[in-house]
Design an enzyme around this catalytic site. Structure first.
Site, PDB file in Angstrom:
ATOM      1  N   LEU A 139       0.867  -1.186   0.000  1.00 36.57           N
ATOM      2  CA  LEU A 139       0.000   0.000   0.000  1.00 36.57           C
ATOM      3  C   LEU A 139       0.896   1.227   0.000  1.00 36.57           C
ATOM      4  O   LEU A 139       1.550   1.526   0.998  1.00 36.57           O
ATOM      5  CB  LEU A 139      -0.903   0.005   1.242  1.00 36.57           C
ATOM      6  CG  LEU A 139      -1.716  -1.264   1.505  1.00 36.57           C
ATOM      7  CD1 LEU A 139      -2.567  -1.111   2.763  1.00 36.57           C
ATOM      8  CD2 LEU A 139      -2.601  -1.591   0.308  1.00 36.57           C
ATOM      9  N   CYS A 198       3.520   3.588  -2.918  1.00 35.53           N
ATOM     10  CA  CYS A 198       4.767   3.313  -3.660  1.00 35.53           C
ATOM     11  C   CYS A 198       5.539   4.615  -3.847  1.00 35.53           C
ATOM     12  O   CYS A 198       5.871   5.019  -4.954  1.00 35.53           O
ATOM     13  CB  CYS A 198       4.433   2.653  -5.002  1.00 35.53           C
ATOM     14  SG  CYS A 198       5.857   1.866  -5.765  1.00 35.53           S
ATOM     15  N   GLY A 214       8.103   2.879  -0.402  1.00 37.48           N
ATOM     16  CA  GLY A 214       7.469   1.791  -1.154  1.00 37.48           C
ATOM     17  C   GLY A 214       8.260   1.387  -2.393  1.00 37.48           C
ATOM     18  O   GLY A 214       8.457   0.188  -2.650  1.00 37.48           O
ATOM     19  N   VAL A 236      10.122   3.484  13.684  1.00 37.33           N
ATOM     20  CA  VAL A 236      10.972   4.302  14.555  1.00 37.33           C
ATOM     21  C   VAL A 236      12.431   4.171  14.122  1.00 37.33           C
ATOM     22  O   VAL A 236      12.966   3.066  14.014  1.00 37.33           O
ATOM     23  CB  VAL A 236      10.848   3.898  16.040  1.00 37.33           C
ATOM     24  CG1 VAL A 236      11.714   4.805  16.913  1.00 37.33           C
ATOM     25  CG2 VAL A 236       9.397   3.954  16.493  1.00 37.33           C
ATOM     26  N   LYS A 257       7.212   8.710  17.576  1.00 38.92           N
ATOM     27  CA  LYS A 257       8.236   7.681  17.793  1.00 38.92           C
ATOM     28  C   LYS A 257       8.463   7.457  19.292  1.00 38.92           C
ATOM     29  O   LYS A 257       8.631   6.317  19.743  1.00 38.92           O
ATOM     30  CB  LYS A 257       9.540   8.098  17.109  1.00 38.92           C
ATOM     31  CG  LYS A 257       9.430   8.072  15.572  1.00 38.92           C
ATOM     32  CD  LYS A 257      10.555   8.851  14.903  1.00 38.92           C
ATOM     33  CE  LYS A 257      10.509   8.759  13.387  1.00 38.92           C
ATOM     34  NZ  LYS A 257      11.385   9.733  12.709  1.00 38.92           N
TER      35      LYS A 257
HETATM   36  N1  LIG Z   1      10.729   8.484   4.171  1.00 47.69           N
HETATM   37  C1  LIG Z   1      11.304   8.121   5.299  1.00 47.69           C
HETATM   38  O1  LIG Z   1      12.478   8.397   5.534  1.00 47.69           O
HETATM   39  C2  LIG Z   1      10.541   7.341   6.308  1.00 47.69           C
HETATM   40  C3  LIG Z   1       9.190   7.150   6.186  1.00 47.69           C
HETATM   41  N2  LIG Z   1       8.514   6.425   7.133  1.00 47.69           N
HETATM   42  C4  LIG Z   1       7.069   6.209   7.003  1.00 47.69           C
HETATM   43  O2  LIG Z   1       6.831   5.455   5.832  1.00 47.69           O
HETATM   44  C5  LIG Z   1       5.573   5.813   5.280  1.00 47.69           C
HETATM   45  C6  LIG Z   1       5.757   6.218   3.830  1.00 47.69           C
HETATM   46  O3  LIG Z   1       6.654   7.313   3.778  1.00 47.69           O
HETATM   47  P1  LIG Z   1       7.246   7.831   2.374  1.00 47.69           P
HETATM   48  O4  LIG Z   1       7.451   6.698   1.456  1.00 47.69           O
HETATM   49  O5  LIG Z   1       8.388   8.704   2.744  1.00 47.69           O
HETATM   50  O6  LIG Z   1       6.045   8.728   1.881  1.00 47.69           O
HETATM   51  P2  LIG Z   1       5.713   9.141   0.368  1.00 47.69           P
HETATM   52  O7  LIG Z   1       4.807  10.311   0.467  1.00 47.69           O
HETATM   53  O8  LIG Z   1       6.952   9.251  -0.437  1.00 47.69           O
HETATM   54  O9  LIG Z   1       4.911   7.862  -0.168  1.00 47.69           O
HETATM   55  C7  LIG Z   1       3.603   7.535   0.221  1.00 47.69           C
HETATM   56  C8  LIG Z   1       2.896   7.073  -1.005  1.00 47.69           C
HETATM   57  O10 LIG Z   1       1.634   6.532  -0.631  1.00 47.69           O
HETATM   58  C9  LIG Z   1       0.682   7.006  -1.560  1.00 47.69           C
HETATM   59  N3  LIG Z   1      -0.650   7.019  -0.928  1.00 47.69           N
HETATM   60  C10 LIG Z   1      -1.041   7.785   0.108  1.00 47.69           C
HETATM   61  N4  LIG Z   1      -2.333   7.550   0.384  1.00 47.69           N
HETATM   62  C11 LIG Z   1      -2.746   6.619  -0.496  1.00 47.69           C
HETATM   63  C12 LIG Z   1      -3.989   5.971  -0.741  1.00 47.69           C
HETATM   64  N5  LIG Z   1      -5.055   6.248  -0.007  1.00 47.69           N
HETATM   65  N6  LIG Z   1      -4.076   5.058  -1.730  1.00 47.69           N
HETATM   66  C13 LIG Z   1      -2.984   4.784  -2.480  1.00 47.69           C
HETATM   67  N7  LIG Z   1      -1.777   5.357  -2.311  1.00 47.69           N
HETATM   68  C14 LIG Z   1      -1.675   6.273  -1.330  1.00 47.69           C
HETATM   69  C15 LIG Z   1       1.149   8.395  -1.939  1.00 47.69           C
HETATM   70  O11 LIG Z   1       0.605   8.782  -3.189  1.00 47.69           O
HETATM   71  C16 LIG Z   1       2.654   8.215  -1.987  1.00 47.69           C
HETATM   72  O12 LIG Z   1       3.112   7.827  -3.260  1.00 47.69           O
HETATM   73  C17 LIG Z   1       5.012   6.901   6.189  1.00 47.69           C
HETATM   74  O13 LIG Z   1       4.197   6.308   7.166  1.00 47.69           O
HETATM   75  C18 LIG Z   1       6.267   7.492   6.823  1.00 47.69           C
HETATM   76  O14 LIG Z   1       6.008   8.103   8.057  1.00 47.69           O
HETATM   77  C19 LIG Z   1       9.158   5.838   8.198  1.00 47.69           C
HETATM   78  C20 LIG Z   1      10.511   5.989   8.354  1.00 47.69           C
HETATM   79  C21 LIG Z   1      11.302   6.794   7.456  1.00 47.69           C
HETATM   80  N1  LIG Z   2      10.805  12.948   8.420  1.00 53.73           N
HETATM   81  C1  LIG Z   2      11.339  11.863   9.209  1.00 53.73           C
HETATM   82  C2  LIG Z   2      11.501  10.643   8.339  1.00 53.73           C
HETATM   83  C3  LIG Z   2      11.681   9.393   9.111  1.00 53.73           C
HETATM   84  O1  LIG Z   2      10.973   8.988  10.004  1.00 53.73           O
HETATM   85  C4  LIG Z   2      12.686  12.310   9.781  1.00 53.73           C
HETATM   86  O2  LIG Z   2      13.153  13.401   9.419  1.00 53.73           O
HETATM   87  O3  LIG Z   2      13.240  11.605  10.620  1.00 53.73           O
HETATM   88 NA    NA Z   3      13.908   0.955  13.058  1.00 52.19          NA
END
Ligand SMILES: NC(=O)C1=CN([C@@H]2O[C@H](COP(=O)(O)OP(=O)(O)OC[C@H]3O[C@@H](n4cnc5c(N)ncnc54)[C@H](O)[C@@H]3O)[C@@H](O)[C@H]2O)C=CC1
Ligand SMILES: N[C@@H](CC=O)C(=O)O
Ligand code: NA
EC number: 1.1.1.3
Length: 431
Positions: free
Chosen positions: A11, A13, A17, A134, A207
């Protein structure tokens, strides 16, 4: 006999993703050997299937019907990397009700309403794993949930937000302004789409709630966390700290207290000699202090696609192994049910910078206010003269409520032109 393939749905990308997809493909054979069954991607829910992504994906896997995807009866694992509370929560509940285990990176959902997710996992007899939620790629959830399950955690002290740590590093080392450092962090892809979640401490508080829940076997939500961000932090406060041999960091602190536990996120001064002071840029580091294991430190990349996807894949392997062998892993443990105490009961130290009138008797008036609240002063020094006169006061430890009341009363003194900065001071004894 070889095990049937395990079917996996993704869910979201985006940053994480697309990297999960890339790593699943790159390590397909190794993952199959480690799990005891190959992984088969059954579908990827996205908002815009036509979007160009960093990874090659069979376009027939994309669907905009996330509810339809998780409603399938043939899924083994649903990986949620879309973020946000809804529709992520409803989708995961549906997935679990159909018998799928869940891997998620969604700290916002778990900190807001983890209970609903854990209870559903219990009811349906499936796994919920969330190592990526986290400190990204740093193994921290599993050590707390499993390796340290026989010990007693006393305290967790850490830097768990990469964006704010990057900003503070740039301000401290290069004297870059807050606004410029934030622009850089956004450009480098560390900041959330809405960076206020980073700046206001929401991301770190989510976190902290998750860490405190695991460490103290108590249900802690984001609403229980005392939260102060870095938005109000001035370059002057950062450079004043540097001049005194300290560095300012946004800390997450979870600790046992006399009457329960305290969970807080706020900027704090730590001595430049403290190991956390050397944690730069978007890196994270977390100290865990246990009765028997003593002090442990976890350090690494807390943000970014590849490290976060590494944590997701580790969870996929763990959940996959449980599927192949039968049974499920560790669930929520909230038996201790400790009271989350208000910030006022926290015992801490303050460093206060006051813009003051430069005349005889000012120091005595200021000292009287501290004494009225039973807050002992460790050091006080005057910086500048005349219109630039400042008093920099470092206190001994005292209850936070007494320190806050002291600062309130200082604001009312005629001889105090302004309270220029107030920062808690941490990490002076041990971690
Ligand atoms: N980017 C990072 O460094 C980190 C991210 N996370 C967590 O991972 C998760 C994803 O983060 P990212 O990949 O950075 O975010 P992102 O914004 O790059 O990707 C999320 C994707 O999910 C899609 N999306 C959102 N709602 C949707 C729906 N209802 N149906 C279908 N697609 C949907 C969006 O269009 C987007 O492409 C979040 O919960 C974030 O807090 C956790 C640790 C680190
Ligand atoms: N925006 C967050 C991404 C990871 O959880 C951060 O800056 O640590
Ligand atoms: Na971790």
């Amino acid at each position: 006999m070889p095990h049937r393939p395990l079917r996996l749905a993704l869910l979201g990308c985006g940053t994480v993703g697309s990297e999960v997809v890339r790593q699943l493909r790159a390590r397909h054979d190794d993952l199959a050997a480690r799990i005891g069954a190959p992984l088969e991607l059954a579908g990827i829910a996205v908002r815009r299937p036509e979007l160009r992504r960093d990874v090659d994906v069979d376009p027939t896997l994309f669907t905009t019907d996330a509810a339809g995807l998780v409603g399938r009866e043939d899924l083994d694992i649903v990986v949620e990397v879309m973020g946000g509370v809804e529709p992520a929560r409803s989708l995961l509940l549906t997935a679990m009700s159909r018998g799928a285990s869940v891997v998620t990176a969604n700290k916002a959902l778990l900190a807001e309403d983890g209970a609903t997710i854990y209870e559903a996992a219990d009811i349906y007899g499936v796994d919920v794993y969330f190592e990526a939620a986290v400190a990204g790629g740093i193994p921290l959830i599993r050590p707390l949930r499993e390796s340290l399950a026989g010990d007693t955690v006393q305290r967790i002290l850490g830097i768990v937000n990469g964006t704010t740590n990057y900003i503070l590093t740039r301000m401290d080392e290069e004297g870059v302004t807050f606004a410029d450092a934030l622009a850089e962090a956004t450009e480098l892809g560390y900041a959330e789409a809405d960076p206020s979640a980073d700046l206001d401490g929401l991301d770190a508080a989510a976190k902290a709630a998750i860490l405190a829940s695991l460490a103290f076997h108590t249900r802690v939500t984001i609403g229980d966390v005392h939260r102060e961000g870095i938005a109000g932090l001035s370059a002057a406060a950062v450079s004043a700290a540097r001049d005194m041999g300290y560095v300012v960091k946004l800390l997450a602190i979870c600790e046992r207290t006399a009457r329960g536990i305290g969970v807080r996120v706020h900027p704090a001064m730590i001595p430049r000699t403290h190991p956390l002071a050397g944690v730069r840029d978007a890196y994270n580091a977390v100290f865990v202090e246990c009765d028997a294991a003593g002090q442990l430190m976890f350090y690494g990349r807390g943000a970014g696609g590849p490290p976060t996807a590494s944590a997701v894949l580790g969870d996929i392997v763990a959940v996959g192994r449980n599927r192949v062998r039968g049974g499920i892993g560790t669930g929520e443990s909230a038996y201790a049910d400790l009271d989350v105490r208000p910030i006022g009961e926290t015992i801490t130290r303050y460093h206060v910078n006051l813009d003051v009138a430069d005349r005889a008797g000012v120091l005595a008036q200021v000292a009287t206010v501290f004494a009225r609240h039973n807050v002992s002063i460790q050091t006080v020094r005057q910086i500048g003269r005349g219109d630039d006169a400042q008093l920099a006061v470092m206190t001994h430890t005292a209850p936070d409520a007494a320190l806050a009341a002291t600062v309130d009363d200082l604001r009312d003194l005629d001889v105090v032109r302004a309270v220029a900065s107030v920062l808690r001071v941490e990490g002076e004894e041990g971690a």
